[in-house]
Scaffold this motif. Structure first.
Motif, short mmCIF file in Angstrom:
data_model
loop_
_atom_site.label_atom_id
_atom_site.label_comp_id
_atom_site.label_asym_id
_atom_site.label_seq_id
_atom_site.Cartn_x
_atom_site.Cartn_y
_atom_site.Cartn_z
N ASP A 16 0.88 -1.17 0.00
CA ASP A 16 0.00 0.00 0.00
C ASP A 16 0.92 1.22 0.00
O ASP A 16 1.66 1.45 0.97
CB ASP A 16 -0.90 0.01 1.23
CG ASP A 16 -2.02 -1.02 1.14
OD1 ASP A 16 -2.29 -1.50 0.03
OD2 ASP A 16 -2.60 -1.34 2.19
N TYR B 259 1.50 5.36 -0.52
CA TYR B 259 0.91 6.69 -0.47
C TYR B 259 1.99 7.70 -0.82
O TYR B 259 3.08 7.69 -0.22
CB TYR B 259 0.35 7.01 0.92
CG TYR B 259 -0.63 5.98 1.42
CD1 TYR B 259 -2.00 6.15 1.26
CD2 TYR B 259 -0.18 4.82 2.06
CE1 TYR B 259 -2.90 5.20 1.73
CE2 TYR B 259 -1.07 3.87 2.53
CZ TYR B 259 -2.42 4.06 2.36
OH TYR B 259 -3.30 3.11 2.82
N ASN C 168 -6.95 8.30 2.58
CA ASN C 168 -7.69 8.12 1.34
C ASN C 168 -8.47 9.36 0.91
O ASN C 168 -8.98 9.41 -0.21
CB ASN C 168 -8.63 6.92 1.47
CG ASN C 168 -7.88 5.60 1.51
OD1 ASN C 168 -6.97 5.38 0.72
ND2 ASN C 168 -8.25 4.73 2.43
N VAL D 284 -2.63 7.69 -4.17
CA VAL D 284 -2.83 6.52 -3.32
C VAL D 284 -2.88 5.28 -4.19
O VAL D 284 -3.68 5.21 -5.13
CB VAL D 284 -4.14 6.64 -2.51
CG1 VAL D 284 -4.34 5.41 -1.62
CG2 VAL D 284 -4.13 7.91 -1.66
N ARG E 106 -3.31 1.28 -3.67
CA ARG E 106 -3.58 0.19 -2.73
C ARG E 106 -3.23 -1.14 -3.37
O ARG E 106 -3.51 -1.39 -4.55
CB ARG E 106 -5.05 0.20 -2.31
CG ARG E 106 -5.51 1.50 -1.66
CD ARG E 106 -4.68 1.86 -0.43
NE ARG E 106 -4.78 0.87 0.62
CZ ARG E 106 -5.75 0.85 1.52
NH1 ARG E 106 -6.70 1.78 1.51
NH2 ARG E 106 -5.79 -0.07 2.45
#
Length: 517
Positions: free
Chosen positions: A309, A311, A374, A391, A393
């Motif tokens: 994940d 970011y 998010n 973002v 995921r």
């Protein structure tokens, strides 16, 4: 899934504030903050060489690697806070624990006097400011996650003391040690230097285990610049690290150490860094700027992190050194481009807020913090024209690593070795098991009398490497010991086709050749 969350693409000037001093706008958490300095030696590593590398004279004193750790921790409230000057004082003993108090005071006064001339009274006020932390405060009861802070190239452990205090006030134990080369206070700009800092990170994790409050099962590493690449190396070696934060880290710009090339750390692969990551960086250079600098943009480790994940937060007002609160405090007026120090301090505070929220989401499993990550920056209340976020995921996919392969066989059955292997190689062509690795794995299982599991590993080996007859022999042996006599006969016959004089194979076939499948 990839979503691009844009506040505004064009960078406008933030509302100006009159002060030319640093103001950290994030309020502290519910915990008080304690601070202590620990000085130990890592006797597993040599630091000083046999002779001084400048003079050639014999080295004196302790030659083991000195490890001065700054530790921030949740503590009972009350007591006299340290000042920013106290943090600066810690830099004098980073690799020399023998410095006496009079000499330390003299060096500190000289350093402050030299810097104060840059900004006069304003800088002296910065040095005198009380911070959140209280020296040697009583630790708060409980168990708290661990954060290792990895400084930038050759920088001191206190370079982001504001961030370290903020995290401690929100229930983290933070440990930091200076960025140093393998044998000198100055970091070396090579793989040896990176691995020295990665080893320092590992040492700090080990030291954290001696702290009664520390929950080292929940460990993350935050790194700035060079430290934001060293933490990637550390995470590739140590799965105790559950999340990493890169503050404008060199993982983006110094790709040669992670791109699999001749200078790279070969153990650093996206599959071995399959943990949540936050990259908070400055505005990237334009295509034209990259082209003029002859930068090859065909590889990005961040883009390769398919099993994490990820970011990315772009802080539009900030330059590289603005991610160090020390730099924002002491830098000359005018070094912030079109922005004031107060505006950069506000952006710096938002960068720290994203770090806190990321750790709360992925270490403390806080749903509100995950929602924050998010959200768009505007939905989170960020000032306009400050932040872009990206973002990505993972979606729950498992990284194709040997450890995950073994875990899958344990859950699904070792007889599934061939189809599971095919799934892993479909995910990544770099996932391979050579004949020697298969042999060692199967032999270890056999030594534990796990004959059925060893049989399936050797069966995988003969499937992948059909011309390696020694694996066929191993398969035959495990088939025999696990009750598959007829299958063992067929395997031993294959051995005899290649080695007619193989006594063990010949004897087994002679005795069991009539066995029915």
């Amino acid at each position: 899934m990839k979503q691009l969350l844009i506040a505004l693409f064009f960078c406008a000037v933030l509302p100006a504030q009159a002060s030319d001093e640093f103001t950290f706008s994030n309020p502290p958490g519910r915990h008080g903050v304690g601070f202590k300095v620990v000085q130990q030696y890592d006797y597993t590593r040599q630091y000083k060489t046999r002779v001084d590398m400048h003079t050639g004279e014999p080295t004196s004193g302790e030659r083991a690697r000195p490890m001065q750790a700054l530790i921030w921790y949740p503590a009972a409230r009350g007591g006299k806070p340290v000042t920013f000057r106290d943090y600066i004082a810690t830099t004098l003993s980073e690799d020399d624990f023998t410095l006496g108090a009079p000499e330390a005071k003299r060096q500190l006064e000289a350093r402050i006097a030299g810097q104060a001339g840059r900004r006069g009274e304003a800088l002296l006020r910065e040095y005198a400011k009380p911070m959140l932390a209280v020296r040697d405060a009583t630790p708060e009861n409980g168990r708290f996650p661990v954060v290792i802070y990895a400084p930038g190239f050759s920088e001191s452990a206190m370079e982001n003391s504001d961030l370290c205090e903020l995290l401690a006030s929100h229930g983290y134990i933070v440990l930091a040690t200076p960025s140093r080369g393998p044998h000198t206070r100055t970091m070396s700009s090579d793989l040896d230097g990176l691995e020295a800092q990665a080893a320092d990170i590992a040492w700090l994790i080990g030291h954290a285990r001696t702290l009664p409050q520390a929950d080292t099962e929940q460990t993350s590493v935050v790194g700035f610049s060079w430290g934001g690449l060293a933490n990637v190396l550390a995470a590739a070696k140590d799965d105790r690290i559950k999340a990493i934060v890169s503050l404008d880290g060199s993982v983006r710009g110094t790709r040669e150490y992670v791109d699999g090339g001749k200078d790279a750390a070969k153990y650093v692969t996206p599959g071995r860094v399959a943990i949540p990551m936050l990259f908070v960086g400055r505005r990237p250079p334009t295509i034209e700027e990259l082209n003029r600098a002859d930068v090859d943009t065909r590889f990005s480790f961040l883009n390769e992190m398919r099993w994490s994940d990820l970011y990315i937060a772009v802080m539009l007002p900030m330059k590289h050194m603005d991610f160090s609160s020390y730099n924002v405090r002491v830098d000359r007026k005018g070094n912030f481009g079109d922005y004031t120090r107060a505006e950069i301090a506000l952006a710096h505070s938002w960068a720290a807020r994203y770090v806190l929220r990321f750790l709360d989401a992925h270490i403390k499993k806080d749903p509100a913090s995950l929602a924050f990550l998010n959200n768009t920056p505007a939905a989170n209340g960020a000032p306009p024209h400050m932040i872009l976020t990206d973002v990505r995921r993972n979606g729950g996919n498992t990284a194709p690593t040997l450890e995950n392969f073994v875990a899958r066989l344990r859950s699904e059955g070792f007889e599934r070795a061939i189809p599971v292997y095919q799934q892993f190689t479909a995910q990544s062509a770099s996932f391979t098991l050579g004949p020697e690795k298969i042999y060692r794995w199967g032999s270890e299982l056999a030594s534990m009398e796990r004959h059925a599991e060893a049989r399936e590993i050797f069966r995988l080996g003969t499937h992948l490497h059909p011309n390696e007859i020694f694996l066929v022999e191993c398969l035959a042996g495990m088939q025999a010991k696990s009750g598959q006599t007829a299958e063992a006969v067929r395997s031993y016959r294959r051995v005899l086709e290649n080695s007619p004089g193989h006594a063990l194979a010949a004897a087994f076939v002679k005795e069991h050749g009539g066995a029915q499948p």
